[in-house]
Design a protein around this motif. Structure first.
Motif, PDB file in Angstrom:
ATOM      1  N   PHE A  82      -1.046 -21.128 -20.255  1.00 58.94           N
ATOM      2  CA  PHE A  82      -1.292 -19.803 -20.810  1.00 58.94           C
ATOM      3  C   PHE A  82      -1.181 -18.785 -19.682  1.00 58.94           C
ATOM      4  O   PHE A  82      -1.648 -19.031 -18.568  1.00 58.94           O
ATOM      5  CB  PHE A  82      -2.694 -19.697 -21.425  1.00 58.94           C
ATOM      6  N   ILE A  83      -0.584 -17.646 -20.011  1.00 55.61           N
ATOM      7  CA  ILE A  83      -0.562 -16.536 -19.064  1.00 55.61           C
ATOM      8  C   ILE A  83      -1.179 -15.320 -19.751  1.00 55.61           C
ATOM      9  O   ILE A  83      -0.860 -15.008 -20.896  1.00 55.61           O
ATOM     10  CB  ILE A  83       0.867 -16.225 -18.556  1.00 55.61           C
ATOM     11  N   PHE A  84      -2.119 -14.659 -19.047  1.00 58.82           N
ATOM     12  CA  PHE A  84      -2.776 -13.453 -19.535  1.00 58.82           C
ATOM     13  C   PHE A  84      -2.213 -12.261 -18.762  1.00 58.82           C
ATOM     14  O   PHE A  84      -2.133 -12.302 -17.540  1.00 58.82           O
ATOM     15  CB  PHE A  84      -4.295 -13.511 -19.306  1.00 58.82           C
ATOM     16  N   LEU A  85      -1.843 -11.220 -19.474  1.00 58.23           N
ATOM     17  CA  LEU A  85      -1.329 -10.010 -18.842  1.00 58.23           C
ATOM     18  C   LEU A  85      -2.147  -8.826 -19.334  1.00 58.23           C
ATOM     19  O   LEU A  85      -2.079  -8.459 -20.511  1.00 58.23           O
ATOM     20  CB  LEU A  85       0.158  -9.805 -19.158  1.00 58.23           C
ATOM     21  N   ASP A  86      -2.933  -8.241 -18.436  1.00 64.97           N
ATOM     22  CA  ASP A  86      -3.842  -7.155 -18.783  1.00 64.97           C
ATOM     23  C   ASP A  86      -3.181  -5.821 -18.460  1.00 64.97           C
ATOM     24  O   ASP A  86      -3.042  -5.450 -17.299  1.00 64.97           O
ATOM     25  CB  ASP A  86      -5.155  -7.333 -18.008  1.00 64.97           C
ATOM     26  N   GLU A  87      -2.740  -5.108 -19.483  1.00 65.40           N
ATOM     27  CA  GLU A  87      -2.057  -3.814 -19.322  1.00 65.40           C
ATOM     28  C   GLU A  87      -0.870  -3.939 -18.352  1.00 65.40           C
ATOM     29  O   GLU A  87      -0.801  -3.225 -17.339  1.00 65.40           O
ATOM     30  CB  GLU A  87      -3.037  -2.764 -18.804  1.00 65.40           C
ATOM     31  N   PRO A  88       0.105  -4.817 -18.648  1.00 63.77           N
ATOM     32  CA  PRO A  88       1.141  -5.131 -17.652  1.00 63.77           C
ATOM     33  C   PRO A  88       2.176  -4.047 -17.402  1.00 63.77           C
ATOM     34  O   PRO A  88       2.846  -4.075 -16.366  1.00 63.77           O
ATOM     35  CB  PRO A  88       1.806  -6.380 -18.239  1.00 63.77           C
ATOM     36  N   ILE A  89       2.341  -3.093 -18.335  1.00 60.82           N
ATOM     37  CA  ILE A  89       3.407  -2.087 -18.152  1.00 60.82           C
ATOM     38  C   ILE A  89       2.873  -0.665 -18.241  1.00 60.82           C
ATOM     39  O   ILE A  89       3.623   0.255 -18.579  1.00 60.82           O
ATOM     40  CB  ILE A  89       4.553  -2.300 -19.159  1.00 60.82           C
ATOM     41  N   SER A  90       1.620  -0.471 -17.915  1.00 62.67           N
ATOM     42  CA  SER A  90       1.022   0.869 -18.051  1.00 62.67           C
ATOM     43  C   SER A  90       1.754   1.919 -17.229  1.00 62.67           C
ATOM     44  O   SER A  90       1.750   3.098 -17.578  1.00 62.67           O
ATOM     45  CB  SER A  90      -0.453   0.821 -17.648  1.00 62.67           C
ATOM     46  N   HIS A  91       2.404   1.512 -16.122  1.00 59.83           N
ATOM     47  CA  HIS A  91       3.081   2.474 -15.248  1.00 59.83           C
ATOM     48  C   HIS A  91       4.584   2.181 -15.130  1.00 59.83           C
ATOM     49  O   HIS A  91       5.226   2.614 -14.167  1.00 59.83           O
ATOM     50  CB  HIS A  91       2.449   2.460 -13.855  1.00 59.83           C
ATOM     51  N   LEU A  92       5.139   1.463 -16.111  1.00 59.63           N
ATOM     52  CA  LEU A  92       6.573   1.163 -16.070  1.00 59.63           C
ATOM     53  C   LEU A  92       7.323   2.001 -17.092  1.00 59.63           C
ATOM     54  O   LEU A  92       6.802   2.313 -18.165  1.00 59.63           O
ATOM     55  CB  LEU A  92       6.819  -0.320 -16.374  1.00 59.63           C
TER      56      LEU A  92
ATOM     57  N   GLY B 192       0.792  -1.220   0.000  1.00 56.76           N
ATOM     58  CA  GLY B 192       0.000   0.000   0.000  1.00 56.76           C
ATOM     59  C   GLY B 192       0.825   1.271   0.000  1.00 56.76           C
ATOM     60  O   GLY B 192       0.308   2.351  -0.301  1.00 56.76           O
ATOM     61  N   LYS B 193       2.105   1.163   0.330  1.00 54.94           N
ATOM     62  CA  LYS B 193       2.990   2.334   0.353  1.00 54.94           C
ATOM     63  C   LYS B 193       3.918   2.370  -0.862  1.00 54.94           C
ATOM     64  O   LYS B 193       4.831   3.197  -0.928  1.00 54.94           O
ATOM     65  CB  LYS B 193       3.796   2.360   1.651  1.00 54.94           C
ATOM     66  N   MET B 194       3.710   1.472  -1.804  1.00 57.58           N
ATOM     67  CA  MET B 194       4.532   1.416  -3.009  1.00 57.58           C
ATOM     68  C   MET B 194       3.831   2.123  -4.164  1.00 57.58           C
ATOM     69  O   MET B 194       2.607   2.263  -4.173  1.00 57.58           O
ATOM     70  CB  MET B 194       4.817  -0.052  -3.384  1.00 57.58           C
ATOM     71  N   SER B 195       4.606   2.584  -5.141  1.00 63.62           N
ATOM     72  CA  SER B 195       4.019   3.197  -6.331  1.00 63.62           C
ATOM     73  C   SER B 195       3.295   2.130  -7.151  1.00 63.62           C
ATOM     74  O   SER B 195       3.526   0.925  -6.980  1.00 63.62           O
ATOM     75  CB  SER B 195       5.110   3.842  -7.191  1.00 63.62           C
ATOM     76  N   PHE B 196       2.425   2.574  -8.062  1.00 64.95           N
ATOM     77  CA  PHE B 196       1.681   1.607  -8.872  1.00 64.95           C
ATOM     78  C   PHE B 196       2.627   0.808  -9.763  1.00 64.95           C
ATOM     79  O   PHE B 196       2.440  -0.396  -9.965  1.00 64.95           O
ATOM     80  CB  PHE B 196       0.623   2.307  -9.733  1.00 64.95           C
ATOM     81  N   GLY B 197       3.656   1.456 -10.285  1.00 70.13           N
ATOM     82  CA  GLY B 197       4.621   0.737 -11.111  1.00 70.13           C
ATOM     83  C   GLY B 197       5.350  -0.338 -10.335  1.00 70.13           C
ATOM     84  O   GLY B 197       5.601  -1.439 -10.854  1.00 70.13           O
ATOM     85  N   GLN B 198       5.716  -0.052  -9.084  1.00 69.09           N
ATOM     86  CA  GLN B 198       6.337  -1.070  -8.235  1.00 69.09           C
ATOM     87  C   GLN B 198       5.363  -2.200  -7.949  1.00 69.09           C
ATOM     88  O   GLN B 198       5.718  -3.380  -7.972  1.00 69.09           O
ATOM     89  CB  GLN B 198       6.820  -0.426  -6.932  1.00 69.09           C
ATOM     90  N   GLN B 199       4.106  -1.830  -7.708  1.00 74.35           N
ATOM     91  CA  GLN B 199       3.089  -2.851  -7.465  1.00 74.35           C
ATOM     92  C   GLN B 199       2.886  -3.737  -8.699  1.00 74.35           C
ATOM     93  O   GLN B 199       2.673  -4.949  -8.567  1.00 74.35           O
ATOM     94  CB  GLN B 199       1.771  -2.193  -7.076  1.00 74.35           C
ATOM     95  N   GLN B 200       2.953  -3.160  -9.899  1.00 71.98           N
ATOM     96  CA  GLN B 200       2.831  -3.963 -11.115  1.00 71.98           C
ATOM     97  C   GLN B 200       3.898  -5.041 -11.174  1.00 71.98           C
ATOM     98  O   GLN B 200       3.633  -6.183 -11.572  1.00 71.98           O
ATOM     99  CB  GLN B 200       2.930  -3.063 -12.363  1.00 71.98           C
ATOM    100  N   ARG B 201       5.102  -4.693 -10.765  1.00 76.87           N
ATOM    101  CA  ARG B 201       6.199  -5.665 -10.797  1.00 76.87           C
ATOM    102  C   ARG B 201       5.993  -6.765  -9.755  1.00 76.87           C
ATOM    103  O   ARG B 201       6.298  -7.933 -10.011  1.00 76.87           O
ATOM    104  CB  ARG B 201       7.533  -4.936 -10.593  1.00 76.87           C
TER     105      ARG B 201
END
Length: 215
Positions: A163-173, A141-150
Motif C-alpha cells: 500500500f502507498i499513502f499519498l497525503d495531498e501529493p499535488i497541492s503545488h503541482l 532547501g533551495k527548490m520550490s515546494f512543487g519541485q520538492q513534492q516531486r
C-alpha cells in the motif's frame, strides 16, 4: 499484506468534543483492499493527518481497531513496524519531510540505499519524467515546494510496498505535472499489485478511483 481494516475508529479529539461526524470512515467499518485505488476526501479539521498517522503507525490516539489482515496494529512490535515500513507501506507525507541541506538526489538515495529497490537509471528516469532532472544536484532547501513534492514522490517509490499513502501529493503541482505523477503512480502500483490511498482537501489526482470516501 492484502487488506487494511478499520473498525469503528475515531480520533480521541472527536470523542472528547462530542461532535457528530458525517463520515464514511470514522466510526464505520471500512476495508481497504490491495490492488484498489482510493480517494479520501477531507475538509480541513476532519482528521486527514490523523488518518495517515494511524495507518503508518506513529500515532495511536484513537478508539476502535485497525487491522493489517488479521493483526491488530496496536499489538505490533517496533521491529514489525520497521519491517512493514520497509517492505509493505510507503507514505508521501504532506509536509514531505525532506532534508533541506541535502540535494534532491541525496534525499532519494537515503531511502534507496536502505532498500536497493531501484537502480540509478530508473531513478534518473523519474527525475526526467517529472521535469526536475536539472535539479538533481540542487539543495532541496533551495527548490520550490512543487519541485520538492516531486522529489518526495520519487523517494516514496524507492521501496517495495503493498500500500502507498499519498497525503495531498499535488497541492503545488500544475496540471501537466499532476498527470505525469498520476501516470507513474498507477504504473508502479500496477506492477506491484499495490493499493493506493490518496488524501485530499481539494486538489486531487485526476485518476479513476475504485472508491471515494468522505472523511
Amino acid at each position: 499484506m492484502e487488506r487494511i481494516i478499520l473498525k469503528q475508529v475515531l480520533p480521541h479529539v472527536f470523542s472528547e468534543s462530542g461532535d457528530v461526524l458525517d463520515s464514511d470512515v470514522w466510526k464505520k467499518d471500512v476495508t481497504l483492499e490491495r490492488g484498489q485505488v482510493y480517494l479520501i476526501e477531507a475538509a480541513s479539521g476532519t482528521g486527514k493527518s490523523s488518518f495517515c498517522s494511524y495507518l503508518y503507525g506513529y500515532r495511536d490516539d484513537y478508539s476502535g481497531q485497525i487491522y493489517f489482515d488479521d493483526q491488530d496494529i496496536r499489538r505490533l512490535s517496533v521491529s514489525r513496524w520497521i519491517d512493514l515500513r520497509r517492505h509493505s507501506l510507503s507514505l508521501l507525507f504532506q509536509e514531505l519531510r525532506l532534508f533541506p541541506e541535502l540535494t534532491a538526489w541525496e534525499n532519494v538515495m537515503i531511502k534507496n540505499n536502505l532498500t536497493g529497490y531501484k537502480n540509478d537509471k530508473e531513478i534518473e528516469a523519474f527525475f526526467e519524467q517529472l521535469g526536475i532532472a536539472d535539479k538533481k544536484n540542487s539543495l532541496v532547501g533551495k527548490m520550490s515546494f512543487g519541485q520538492q513534492q516531486r522529489v518526495a514522490f520519487i523517494r516514496a517509490l524507492c521501496q517495495p510496498f503493498d500500500f502507498i499513502f499519498l497525503d495531498e501529493p499535488i497541492s503545488h503541482l500544475d496540471e501537466e505535472n499532476g498527470h505525469i505523477l498520476s501516470s507513474i503512480l498507477l504504473k508502479e502500483a500496477e506492477n506491484r499489485e499495490a493499493g493506493v490511498i490518496v488524501t485530499s482537501i481539494g486538489k486531487h489526482l485526476d485518476i479513476r478511483y475504485d472508491k471515494v470516501l468522505r472523511l
